[in-house]
Design a protein around this motif. Structure first.
Motif, PDB file in Angstrom:
ATOM      1  N   GLU A 135       0.825  -1.204   0.000  1.00  0.00           N
ATOM      2  CA  GLU A 135       0.000   0.000   0.000  1.00  0.00           C
ATOM      3  C   GLU A 135       0.862   1.258   0.000  1.00  0.00           C
ATOM      4  O   GLU A 135       0.536   2.249  -0.671  1.00  0.00           O
ATOM      5  N   ILE A 165       3.871   1.532  -1.244  1.00  0.00           N
ATOM      6  CA  ILE A 165       4.440   1.651  -2.588  1.00  0.00           C
ATOM      7  C   ILE A 165       3.411   2.222  -3.554  1.00  0.00           C
ATOM      8  O   ILE A 165       3.721   3.116  -4.350  1.00  0.00           O
ATOM      9  N   ASP A 166       2.177   1.732  -3.478  1.00  0.00           N
ATOM     10  CA  ASP A 166       1.115   2.266  -4.338  1.00  0.00           C
ATOM     11  C   ASP A 166       0.932   3.759  -4.117  1.00  0.00           C
ATOM     12  O   ASP A 166       0.788   4.527  -5.072  1.00  0.00           O
ATOM     13  N   ILE A 197       3.126   5.968  -2.887  1.00  0.00           N
ATOM     14  CA  ILE A 197       4.301   6.700  -3.359  1.00  0.00           C
ATOM     15  C   ILE A 197       4.267   6.816  -4.880  1.00  0.00           C
ATOM     16  O   ILE A 197       4.556   7.878  -5.441  1.00  0.00           O
ATOM     17  N   GLU A 198       3.894   5.734  -5.555  1.00  0.00           N
ATOM     18  CA  GLU A 198       3.792   5.779  -7.013  1.00  0.00           C
ATOM     19  C   GLU A 198       2.698   6.763  -7.451  1.00  0.00           C
ATOM     20  O   GLU A 198       2.860   7.477  -8.430  1.00  0.00           O
ATOM     21  N   TYR A 199       1.596   6.793  -6.711  1.00  0.00           N
ATOM     22  CA  TYR A 199       0.526   7.752  -7.003  1.00  0.00           C
ATOM     23  C   TYR A 199       1.044   9.186  -6.875  1.00  0.00           C
ATOM     24  O   TYR A 199       0.785  10.030  -7.731  1.00  0.00           O
ATOM     25  N   ARG A 249       4.116  10.269  -7.152  1.00  0.00           N
ATOM     26  CA  ARG A 249       5.048  10.548  -8.247  1.00  0.00           C
ATOM     27  C   ARG A 249       4.276  10.792  -9.547  1.00  0.00           C
ATOM     28  O   ARG A 249       4.559  11.722 -10.281  1.00  0.00           O
ATOM     29  N   PHE A 250       3.259   9.952  -9.822  1.00  0.00           N
ATOM     30  CA  PHE A 250       2.442  10.118 -11.022  1.00  0.00           C
ATOM     31  C   PHE A 250       1.745  11.472 -11.020  1.00  0.00           C
ATOM     32  O   PHE A 250       1.735  12.183 -12.020  1.00  0.00           O
ATOM     33  N   LYS A 251       1.164  11.843  -9.871  1.00  0.00           N
ATOM     34  CA  LYS A 251       0.452  13.114  -9.744  1.00  0.00           C
ATOM     35  C   LYS A 251       1.393  14.291 -10.016  1.00  0.00           C
ATOM     36  O   LYS A 251       1.045  15.225 -10.734  1.00  0.00           O
ATOM     37  N   GLU A 293       4.237  14.252 -11.747  1.00  0.00           N
ATOM     38  CA  GLU A 293       4.626  14.249 -13.149  1.00  0.00           C
ATOM     39  C   GLU A 293       3.491  14.770 -14.032  1.00  0.00           C
ATOM     40  O   GLU A 293       3.725  15.512 -14.991  1.00  0.00           O
ATOM     41  N   LYS A 294       2.260  14.393 -13.705  1.00  0.00           N
ATOM     42  CA  LYS A 294       1.103  14.843 -14.477  1.00  0.00           C
ATOM     43  C   LYS A 294       0.971  16.365 -14.383  1.00  0.00           C
ATOM     44  O   LYS A 294       0.762  17.042 -15.397  1.00  0.00           O
TER      45      LYS A 294
END
Length: 79
Positions: free
Chosen positions: A28, A30-31, A33-35, A37-39, A41-42
């Motif tokens: 959870e 990791i999910d 943290i990836e969210y 990073r995605f946010k 970058e977006k």
């Protein structure tokens, strides 16, 4: 220097928390943290792809370079 100390304290706190998590909880984390990073970058891509905004920034930088600027106090002193 203070920022570096705070950064180290935060990283150490995160490491301490992560070491005590179960595998399912780590997944959870990791999910999430990836969210994040995605946010980020977006949002960055949205800004970089906004031609009007980029042109406005370029004009502002050119104004600064040419000395075509006003003090904040001078602009708002009569408002």
């Amino acid at each position: 220097m203070v920022v570096r100390i705070m950064d180290n304290l935060l990283k150490n706190k995160v490491k301490e928390i992560i070491e005590n998590l179960q595998e399912e909880e780590l997944a959870e984390v990791i999910d999430f943290i990836e969210y994040l990073r995605f946010k980020e970058e977006k949002e960055e891509n949205e800004i970089l792809n906004d031609v009007e905004l980029i042109e406005s920034i370029k004009r502002g930088l050119k104004d600064i370079e040419n000395g075509d600027v006003y003090d904040f106090e001078d602009v708002f002193k009569n408002v």
